[in-house]
Design an enzyme around this catalytic site. Sequence first.
Site, PDB file in Angstrom:
ATOM      1  N   ASN A  25       0.857  -1.185   0.000  1.00 40.81           N
ATOM      2  CA  ASN A  25       0.000   0.000   0.000  1.00 40.81           C
ATOM      3  C   ASN A  25       0.898   1.243   0.000  1.00 40.81           C
ATOM      4  O   ASN A  25       1.686   1.448   0.930  1.00 40.81           O
ATOM      5  CB  ASN A  25      -0.898  -0.044   1.243  1.00 40.81           C
TER       6      ASN A  25
ATOM      7  N   GLU B 271      -8.614   0.419  -2.787  1.00 39.55           N
ATOM      8  CA  GLU B 271      -9.449   0.456  -1.577  1.00 39.55           C
ATOM      9  C   GLU B 271     -10.312   1.703  -1.658  1.00 39.55           C
ATOM     10  O   GLU B 271      -9.814   2.787  -1.998  1.00 39.55           O
ATOM     11  CB  GLU B 271      -8.571   0.554  -0.333  1.00 39.55           C
TER      12      GLU B 271
ATOM     13  N   HIS C 201      -5.513   3.590  -1.617  1.00 41.50           N
ATOM     14  CA  HIS C 201      -6.822   3.967  -1.088  1.00 41.50           C
ATOM     15  C   HIS C 201      -7.127   5.386  -1.546  1.00 41.50           C
ATOM     16  O   HIS C 201      -6.458   6.334  -1.152  1.00 41.50           O
ATOM     17  CB  HIS C 201      -6.747   3.895   0.449  1.00 41.50           C
TER      18      HIS C 201
ATOM     19  N   ARG D 118      -9.264   8.102  -0.898  1.00 37.40           N
ATOM     20  CA  ARG D 118     -10.220   8.506   0.141  1.00 37.40           C
ATOM     21  C   ARG D 118     -11.092   9.641  -0.369  1.00 37.40           C
ATOM     22  O   ARG D 118     -10.666  10.443  -1.211  1.00 37.40           O
ATOM     23  CB  ARG D 118      -9.478   8.948   1.408  1.00 37.40           C
TER      24      ARG D 118
ATOM     25  N   HIS E 100       1.092   6.277   1.816  1.00 36.08           N
ATOM     26  CA  HIS E 100       1.836   7.248   2.629  1.00 36.08           C
ATOM     27  C   HIS E 100       3.004   7.903   1.902  1.00 36.08           C
ATOM     28  O   HIS E 100       3.570   8.874   2.399  1.00 36.08           O
ATOM     29  CB  HIS E 100       2.227   6.638   3.972  1.00 36.08           C
TER      30      HIS E 100
ATOM     31  N   HIS F 183      -3.563  -4.674   7.580  1.00 35.47           N
ATOM     32  CA  HIS F 183      -3.713  -3.519   8.453  1.00 35.47           C
ATOM     33  C   HIS F 183      -2.860  -3.662   9.712  1.00 35.47           C
ATOM     34  O   HIS F 183      -2.995  -4.627  10.455  1.00 35.47           O
ATOM     35  CB  HIS F 183      -5.166  -3.232   8.868  1.00 35.47           C
TER      36      HIS F 183
ATOM     37  N   THR G 278      -8.150   3.433   8.622  1.00 42.43           N
ATOM     38  CA  THR G 278      -9.377   2.629   8.620  1.00 42.43           C
ATOM     39  C   THR G 278      -9.477   1.861   9.934  1.00 42.43           C
ATOM     40  O   THR G 278      -8.667   0.972  10.189  1.00 42.43           O
ATOM     41  CB  THR G 278      -9.360   1.654   7.427  1.00 42.43           C
TER      42      THR G 278
ATOM     43  N   GLU H   5     -11.024  -9.369   2.875  1.00 36.57           N
ATOM     44  CA  GLU H   5      -9.728  -9.043   3.470  1.00 36.57           C
ATOM     45  C   GLU H   5      -9.967  -8.919   4.963  1.00 36.57           C
ATOM     46  O   GLU H   5     -10.772  -8.090   5.408  1.00 36.57           O
ATOM     47  CB  GLU H   5      -9.163  -7.742   2.895  1.00 36.57           C
TER      48      GLU H   5
ATOM     49  N   ARG I  22      -6.945  12.891   1.096  1.00 39.27           N
ATOM     50  CA  ARG I  22      -5.857  13.335   1.969  1.00 39.27           C
ATOM     51  C   ARG I  22      -4.478  12.837   1.513  1.00 39.27           C
ATOM     52  O   ARG I  22      -3.474  13.407   1.880  1.00 39.27           O
ATOM     53  CB  ARG I  22      -6.097  12.936   3.422  1.00 39.27           C
TER      54      ARG I  22
HETATM   55  N1  PXP Z   1      -5.716  -3.205   3.934  1.00 38.22           N
HETATM   56  C1  PXP Z   1      -6.695  -2.273   3.985  1.00 38.22           C
HETATM   57  C2  PXP Z   1      -8.068  -2.644   3.546  1.00 38.22           C
HETATM   58  C3  PXP Z   1      -6.417  -0.960   4.411  1.00 38.22           C
HETATM   59  O1  PXP Z   1      -7.400  -0.037   4.470  1.00 38.22           O
HETATM   60  C4  PXP Z   1      -5.088  -0.623   4.751  1.00 38.22           C
HETATM   61  C5  PXP Z   1      -4.755   0.788   5.140  1.00 38.22           C
HETATM   62  O2  PXP Z   1      -5.090   1.655   4.107  1.00 38.22           O
HETATM   63  C6  PXP Z   1      -4.103  -1.619   4.673  1.00 38.22           C
HETATM   64  C7  PXP Z   1      -4.444  -2.908   4.277  1.00 38.22           C
HETATM   65  C8  PXP Z   1      -2.673  -1.351   5.023  1.00 38.22           C
HETATM   66  O3  PXP Z   1      -2.563  -1.038   6.377  1.00 38.22           O
HETATM   67  P1  PXP Z   1      -1.178  -0.515   6.960  1.00 38.22           P
HETATM   68  O4  PXP Z   1      -0.877   0.791   6.285  1.00 38.22           O
HETATM   69  O5  PXP Z   1      -1.455  -0.379   8.417  1.00 38.22           O
HETATM   70  O6  PXP Z   1      -0.151  -1.555   6.637  1.00 38.22           O
END
Ligand code: PXP
Length: 245
Positions: A6, A69, A42, A44, A9, A193, A100, A150, A48
């Site tokens: 992901n 996402e 994601h 959003r 960031h 997550h 999330t 997921e 952001r």
């Molecule tokens: N899976 C989903 C569905 C998420 O919403 C996120 C965060 O956007 C992640 C995985 C990844 O989470 P993390 O950034 O905490 O590794």
Amino acid sequence: MRLGVNIDHVATVRQARRTFEPSPVFAALIVQQAGADQITLHLREDRRHIQDRDLELIKELVILPVNLEMAPVEEMRSIALRVKPDRVTLVPEKREEITTEGGLDVAGMKGYLREYIEPFKSVGIEVSLFIDPEESQVRASAEVGADAIELHTGTYANLWNEHRFEEAEVEIERLKRAGELAKELGMKVYAGHGLTYQNVKGVLELSGIIEELNIGHSIIANSVIFGLERAVKEMLNLMRGEDNG
Ligand code: PXP
């Protein structure tokens, strides 16, 4: 297990200055080069971090599967049907949250989701639902026609990070039961997550059940740390007129 990275960031850092760097598109290409299996991002509603154009460019330039996402709202559905990621993962979204926080309450919105998902199925976009490891949510996901779930690993990750290892083990059992049920019901099982280089090992025990992890924050955080020394040296070399090559 496959790894989806992901890259949100990377965009968070860019948006802190509303500038052009670091680019999540460039990041996605590096993730691909490094051997990951999927790009996860994601979009959003408050934009952001990831912007619409990031999604479009990543879909165009990256060969890896793209997992988008998004909140199950009309605006996101029309963007997804236009850009056509390989998969959409429906997540709950609250504007005031930092990330999330819980899974989607599929059981509480079955009628809505059944209708919402339909157009994705007819164009061949896989639909995954981000849920807590609860039997009712798994069963509801199958009933609304999801291809996959997921599982939210945030509770496990928090317990592990607080060194509450026995409770973390109980949470692993919940993830296992939910994953097994989802497989019995014909769905694919992913998870993610809050996973880090330290706590990921507990989830790896479920490799026969979970086929993919999506990890973001910890990988991007570590990439800053791993890359900082080189970045400082390159700036010093520029300042001193030395060759960076
Ligand atoms: N899976 C989903 C569905 C998420 O919403 C996120 C965060 O956007 C992640 C995985 C990844 O989470 P993390 O950034 O905490 O590794």
